[in-house]
Design a protein around this motif. Sequence first.
Motif, PDB file in Angstrom:
ATOM      1  N   PRO A  80       0.834  -1.207   0.000  1.00  0.00           N
ATOM      2  CA  PRO A  80       0.000   0.000   0.000  1.00  0.00           C
ATOM      3  C   PRO A  80       0.866   1.253   0.000  1.00  0.00           C
ATOM      4  O   PRO A  80       1.859   1.330   0.731  1.00  0.00           O
ATOM      5  CB  PRO A  80      -0.800  -0.118   1.293  1.00  0.00           C
ATOM      6  CG  PRO A  80      -0.732  -1.556   1.677  1.00  0.00           C
ATOM      7  CD  PRO A  80       0.566  -2.073   1.168  1.00  0.00           C
ATOM      8  N   ILE A 108       1.668   5.321   0.482  1.00  0.00           N
ATOM      9  CA  ILE A 108       1.293   6.550   1.175  1.00  0.00           C
ATOM     10  C   ILE A 108       1.130   7.627   0.110  1.00  0.00           C
ATOM     11  O   ILE A 108       2.121   8.132  -0.446  1.00  0.00           O
ATOM     12  CB  ILE A 108       2.356   6.964   2.203  1.00  0.00           C
ATOM     13  CG1 ILE A 108       2.566   5.861   3.244  1.00  0.00           C
ATOM     14  CG2 ILE A 108       1.963   8.273   2.884  1.00  0.00           C
ATOM     15  CD1 ILE A 108       3.743   6.100   4.166  1.00  0.00           C
ATOM     16  N   TRP A 135      -4.545   7.590   0.371  1.00  0.00           N
ATOM     17  CA  TRP A 135      -4.372   6.993   1.708  1.00  0.00           C
ATOM     18  C   TRP A 135      -4.590   8.059   2.780  1.00  0.00           C
ATOM     19  O   TRP A 135      -5.259   7.802   3.794  1.00  0.00           O
ATOM     20  CB  TRP A 135      -2.973   6.394   1.847  1.00  0.00           C
ATOM     21  CG  TRP A 135      -2.817   5.559   3.088  1.00  0.00           C
ATOM     22  CD1 TRP A 135      -2.985   4.213   3.220  1.00  0.00           C
ATOM     23  CD2 TRP A 135      -2.494   6.036   4.414  1.00  0.00           C
ATOM     24  NE1 TRP A 135      -2.790   3.824   4.527  1.00  0.00           N
ATOM     25  CE2 TRP A 135      -2.486   4.916   5.271  1.00  0.00           C
ATOM     26  CE3 TRP A 135      -2.209   7.288   4.938  1.00  0.00           C
ATOM     27  CZ2 TRP A 135      -2.200   5.016   6.634  1.00  0.00           C
ATOM     28  CZ3 TRP A 135      -1.939   7.402   6.302  1.00  0.00           C
ATOM     29  CH2 TRP A 135      -1.928   6.270   7.133  1.00  0.00           C
ATOM     30  N   ASP A 144       1.642  -5.008   9.300  1.00  0.00           N
ATOM     31  CA  ASP A 144       1.190  -4.115   8.236  1.00  0.00           C
ATOM     32  C   ASP A 144       2.331  -3.176   7.852  1.00  0.00           C
ATOM     33  O   ASP A 144       3.123  -2.748   8.714  1.00  0.00           O
ATOM     34  CB  ASP A 144      -0.008  -3.292   8.688  1.00  0.00           C
ATOM     35  CG  ASP A 144      -1.242  -4.146   8.905  1.00  0.00           C
ATOM     36  OD1 ASP A 144      -1.338  -5.220   8.267  1.00  0.00           O
ATOM     37  OD2 ASP A 144      -2.104  -3.767   9.718  1.00  0.00           O
ATOM     38  N   LEU A 158       3.479   0.169   4.974  1.00  0.00           N
ATOM     39  CA  LEU A 158       3.166   1.157   3.950  1.00  0.00           C
ATOM     40  C   LEU A 158       4.450   1.558   3.242  1.00  0.00           C
ATOM     41  O   LEU A 158       5.542   1.497   3.820  1.00  0.00           O
ATOM     42  CB  LEU A 158       2.520   2.393   4.574  1.00  0.00           C
ATOM     43  CG  LEU A 158       1.213   2.173   5.342  1.00  0.00           C
ATOM     44  CD1 LEU A 158       0.863   3.415   6.157  1.00  0.00           C
ATOM     45  CD2 LEU A 158       0.089   1.832   4.367  1.00  0.00           C
ATOM     46  N   ALA A 200       2.953   8.189   8.784  1.00  0.00           N
ATOM     47  CA  ALA A 200       2.696   8.196   7.347  1.00  0.00           C
ATOM     48  C   ALA A 200       2.489   9.618   6.839  1.00  0.00           C
ATOM     49  O   ALA A 200       3.039  10.007   5.798  1.00  0.00           O
ATOM     50  CB  ALA A 200       1.484   7.324   7.034  1.00  0.00           C
TER      51      ALA A 200
END
Length: 293
Positions: A4, A6, A10, A216, A218, A255
């Motif tokens: 995923p 950033i 997002w 998880d 990013l 993030a």
Amino acid sequence: MTLPLIDRDWLQDHPLPPMEEGCDKNGRGRALVVGGAAFVPGALLLTGEAVLRAGAGKVQLATVERVASLIGVRMPEASVLSLPSDADGEIAADAATLLKEPIDRCDALVLGPGMSATDQTETLVRALLAAPRDDLSILLDAAALTSARGDADAVRAHGGRIVMTPHPGEMATLADIDIAEVHEDPAGTAIRMARRFGSIILLKGEESFVAAPSGDILHFKGGGVGLATAGSGDVLAGIIGGLLARGAEPVTATAWGCWLHGQAGQLLSESIGRVGFLARELSPLVPGLLTGV
């Protein structure tokens, strides 16, 4: 594996806490930045300004006594706390006693900008991590994060409210591996360290990775080579610290901070040049970037 990203999508799906009209400066969040040394006093200025540019209401800067008054004059928006130093001009370990009350009054602690890795630093960091608080977020940067490499249990005790921001060399120290291994698998290394320390890990670089203890992760692709300049990491620490002080959850703050820092670098690369812009030019762009998301 596609990770995923950033990006604006997002960020819009993970907004920062709202800033209500009529909110006073305490309600906007209070940050304490501990760091600096006699030979690098300016690092704290970069971090402190970034805290306020990210929207926090108050910032206190704590640094060695011999430069504290200079810091206060240079940044009138901040309150300043003078700390004892060792023979090399670094913050002494017994400063932990003086920091207890200011930490009790803040919402976010940024620890490490401008500090060097010494035995005193390790003792100081260990002392400041010894009393977890559910309503306190902590960012460990530079020497503070490498000083915590043997204190994974103490970091985990903070329940995921600590953010660690290593570049590849610091990550190699943190993980006790060769830097080549970090470059070979940056995402995997970030996840392993996030799980080991129970913290958010931001592995900084040409491409950056934000990993959580859950596994998880990013991916941020922006920024550019111009951000590889002295003081850039101090600004990044301040942006994230300011967002933490505002009440953003650690993953969200990290993030957003990564994106804001990278976008500011992109804007400067377009207006000044691919390289040659200064770290202190990043922070003034942050308020406009926040407004534009």
